[in-house]
Write an enzyme that holds these catalytic residues in place. Structure first.
Site, PDB file in Angstrom:
ATOM      1  N   ARG A 157       0.735  -1.173   0.045  1.00  0.00           N
ATOM      2  CA  ARG A 157       0.132  -0.015  -0.034  1.00  0.00           C
ATOM      3  C   ARG A 157       0.845   1.225  -0.080  1.00  0.00           C
ATOM      4  O   ARG A 157       1.537   1.702   0.995  1.00  0.00           O
ATOM      5  CB  ARG A 157      -0.810   0.054   1.082  1.00  0.00           C
ATOM      6  CG  ARG A 157      -2.033   0.960   1.397  1.00  0.00           C
ATOM      7  CD  ARG A 157      -2.808   0.950   2.663  1.00  0.00           C
ATOM      8  NE  ARG A 157      -3.820   1.957   2.665  1.00  0.00           N
ATOM      9  CZ  ARG A 157      -5.023   2.118   2.359  1.00  0.00           C
ATOM     10  NH1 ARG A 157      -5.355   0.738   1.767  1.00  0.00           N
ATOM     11  NH2 ARG A 157      -5.859   2.971   2.661  1.00  0.00           N
ATOM     12  N   HIS A 210      -7.209   1.103  -6.989  1.00  0.00           N
ATOM     13  CA  HIS A 210      -7.447   0.419  -5.831  1.00  0.00           C
ATOM     14  C   HIS A 210      -8.117  -0.847  -6.164  1.00  0.00           C
ATOM     15  O   HIS A 210      -9.166  -1.088  -6.019  1.00  0.00           O
ATOM     16  CB  HIS A 210      -8.211   1.199  -4.826  1.00  0.00           C
ATOM     17  CG  HIS A 210      -8.152   0.869  -3.336  1.00  0.00           C
ATOM     18  ND1 HIS A 210      -7.665  -0.529  -2.862  1.00  0.00           N
ATOM     19  CD2 HIS A 210      -8.666   1.277  -2.198  1.00  0.00           C
ATOM     20  CE1 HIS A 210      -7.876  -0.479  -1.612  1.00  0.00           C
ATOM     21  NE2 HIS A 210      -8.450   0.590  -1.207  1.00  0.00           N
ATOM     22  N   GLN A 212     -10.253  -3.082  -3.531  1.00  0.00           N
ATOM     23  CA  GLN A 212     -11.639  -2.494  -3.103  1.00  0.00           C
ATOM     24  C   GLN A 212     -12.455  -2.876  -4.163  1.00  0.00           C
ATOM     25  O   GLN A 212     -13.684  -3.268  -3.663  1.00  0.00           O
ATOM     26  CB  GLN A 212     -11.300  -1.108  -3.121  1.00  0.00           C
ATOM     27  CG  GLN A 212     -12.646  -0.437  -2.742  1.00  0.00           C
ATOM     28  CD  GLN A 212     -13.124  -0.733  -1.207  1.00  0.00           C
ATOM     29  OE1 GLN A 212     -12.231  -0.839  -0.219  1.00  0.00           O
ATOM     30  NE2 GLN A 212     -14.349  -1.340  -1.003  1.00  0.00           N
ATOM     31  N   ASP A 266     -16.542   8.356  -2.497  1.00  0.00           N
ATOM     32  CA  ASP A 266     -15.565   8.038  -1.494  1.00  0.00           C
ATOM     33  C   ASP A 266     -15.324   9.503  -0.763  1.00  0.00           C
ATOM     34  O   ASP A 266     -16.347  10.408  -1.099  1.00  0.00           O
ATOM     35  CB  ASP A 266     -14.294   7.793  -2.165  1.00  0.00           C
ATOM     36  CG  ASP A 266     -13.031   7.186  -1.311  1.00  0.00           C
ATOM     37  OD1 ASP A 266     -13.224   7.221  -0.070  1.00  0.00           O
ATOM     38  OD2 ASP A 266     -11.975   6.744  -2.119  1.00  0.00           O
ATOM     39  N   CYS A 285     -16.272   2.818   0.034  1.00  0.00           N
ATOM     40  CA  CYS A 285     -15.026   2.087   0.519  1.00  0.00           C
ATOM     41  C   CYS A 285     -14.698   2.298   1.873  1.00  0.00           C
ATOM     42  O   CYS A 285     -13.957   1.471   2.280  1.00  0.00           O
ATOM     43  CB  CYS A 285     -13.999   2.218  -0.491  1.00  0.00           C
ATOM     44  SG  CYS A 285     -13.362   3.881  -0.491  1.00  0.00           S
ATOM     45  N   ARG A 313     -14.134  -7.489   1.695  1.00  0.00           N
ATOM     46  CA  ARG A 313     -12.655  -7.394   1.448  1.00  0.00           C
ATOM     47  C   ARG A 313     -11.950  -8.715   1.969  1.00  0.00           C
ATOM     48  O   ARG A 313     -10.920  -8.889   1.327  1.00  0.00           O
ATOM     49  CB  ARG A 313     -12.167  -6.256   2.201  1.00  0.00           C
ATOM     50  CG  ARG A 313     -12.541  -4.830   1.575  1.00  0.00           C
ATOM     51  CD  ARG A 313     -11.902  -4.497   0.340  1.00  0.00           C
ATOM     52  NE  ARG A 313     -10.276  -4.413   0.689  1.00  0.00           N
ATOM     53  CZ  ARG A 313      -9.607  -3.545   0.943  1.00  0.00           C
ATOM     54  NH1 ARG A 313     -10.290  -2.251   1.081  1.00  0.00           N
ATOM     55  NH2 ARG A 313      -8.338  -3.630   1.001  1.00  0.00           N
TER      56      ARG A 313
END
Length: 309
Positions: A107, A134, A137, A223, A263, A291
């Site tokens: 990440r 991402h 996600q 988001d 998310c 996830r």
């Protein structure tokens, strides 16, 4: 079990539609076993290295818990815990770590960092988030939609807010799964297919008015207005994004069975109102849990190859 051919998951488009169908089938099977408290440990004696240059809650917990549940172990490496903080080249870190573990999740900031790591890695590398993409996600998001509503093919996803890494990944997914993404951002924050790494706009439409983007949509998603790395712009973004708050009126423009996703983490009262994220159309908690299950399927596939029950 012989090692699987080396594959990486750095962008959503790294996998084919057929591979995603396999991952979703495995996600269903793994999640079902999890819910019945049935042990499934194909990654015994395997190790996941998790390299974090950006803070995380869901990514760390889902990968660490998932690797443990699959029988392996996960090692958490923050930037300050490694020689990256003292200037060691990312290529050298890749050469060393990949000789000691079986899979790596990173990440980080620019996509080029994870690509440089993967180019020198002897084991699969997973993008846990970069500035540009991402993929884990959206892997969980699409699985969540399928779980609740069936196939996403031909559906419309409304993206409201910042044209960030998650938005770019949704555009990549639309081209693979044949659905449409309606993107509405404030002026100056527009998304283009080229930013998502796509050559055409066949699955993408831009809307100046977020209400128009939501009209008839099957899924509305958003988001935070200020992603990590853009904190200095927070005050101006709060002003610029004021009309791009997903509220009940916006959800009423969507289809009668539309779902809402986020998310997370969410700022109630900014990008979404509390009555939407906590309301009956919201599936954000299923989305967050998935996830775990989707990434377990991903780890299984990258380390073991194609597994069938």
């Amino acid at each position: 079990m012989p090692p699987a051919p080396l594959r990486h998951f750095l962008q959503f488009r790294d996998f084919s539609r057929e591979e995603f169908d396999h991952l979703f089938a495995r996600t269903r099977w793994i999640k079902d076993r999890f819910k019945r408290y049935e042990l499934y440990q194909p990654l015994r004696d395997r190790t996941l290295a998790m390299v974090f240059e950006k803070a995380s809650t869901r990514t760390r917990v889902s990968f660490e818990a998932g690797m443990n549940q699959l029988g392996g172990i996960a090692i958490n490496l923050n930037r300050g815990d490694t020689q990256l903080s003292r200037g060691e080249p990312i290529e050298d870190v890749a050469r060393v770590i990949s000789r000691m573990v079986d899979v790596v999740m990173i990440r980080t900031f620019e996509q080029s960092i994870i690509e440089r790591f993967a180019a020198r890695s002897r084991v699969p590398v997973i993008n846990g988030l970069t500035n540009e993409y991402h993929p884990c996600q959206v892997l969980a998001d699409i699985y969540t939609y399928i779980e609740h509503r069936g196939s996403i093919r031909g559906r419309t996803v409304a993206w409201i807010g910042d044209s960030n890494n998650v938005c770019s990944t949704w555009l990549q997914a639309a081209a693979i799964f044949d659905f449409s993404v309606h993107v509405s951002t404030p002026p100056g924050y527009e998304m283009t297919p080229e930013r998502a790494g796509l050559s055409g706009d066949g699955h993408f439409a831009a809307f100046a008015d977020p209400m128009d983007a939501c009209r008839g949509a099957d899924l509305v998603t958003t988001d935070v207005w200020t992603s990590m790395g853009f904190e200095a712009e927070n005050a101006s973004r709060v002003r610029d994004f004021a009309r791009w708050r997903v509220d009940a009126a916006m959800m009423r423009q969507a289809g009668p069975d539309a779902l809402f996703m986020h998310c997370l983490p969410a700022h109630r009262g900014e990008e979404v109102t509390a009555d939407v994220i906590d309301g009956p159309q919201s599936v954000v908690w299923d989305e967050a849990e998935n996830r775990l299950h989707a990434q377990k399927a991903l780890l299984e596939y990258l380390v073991c190859g194609r597994v069938t029950p």
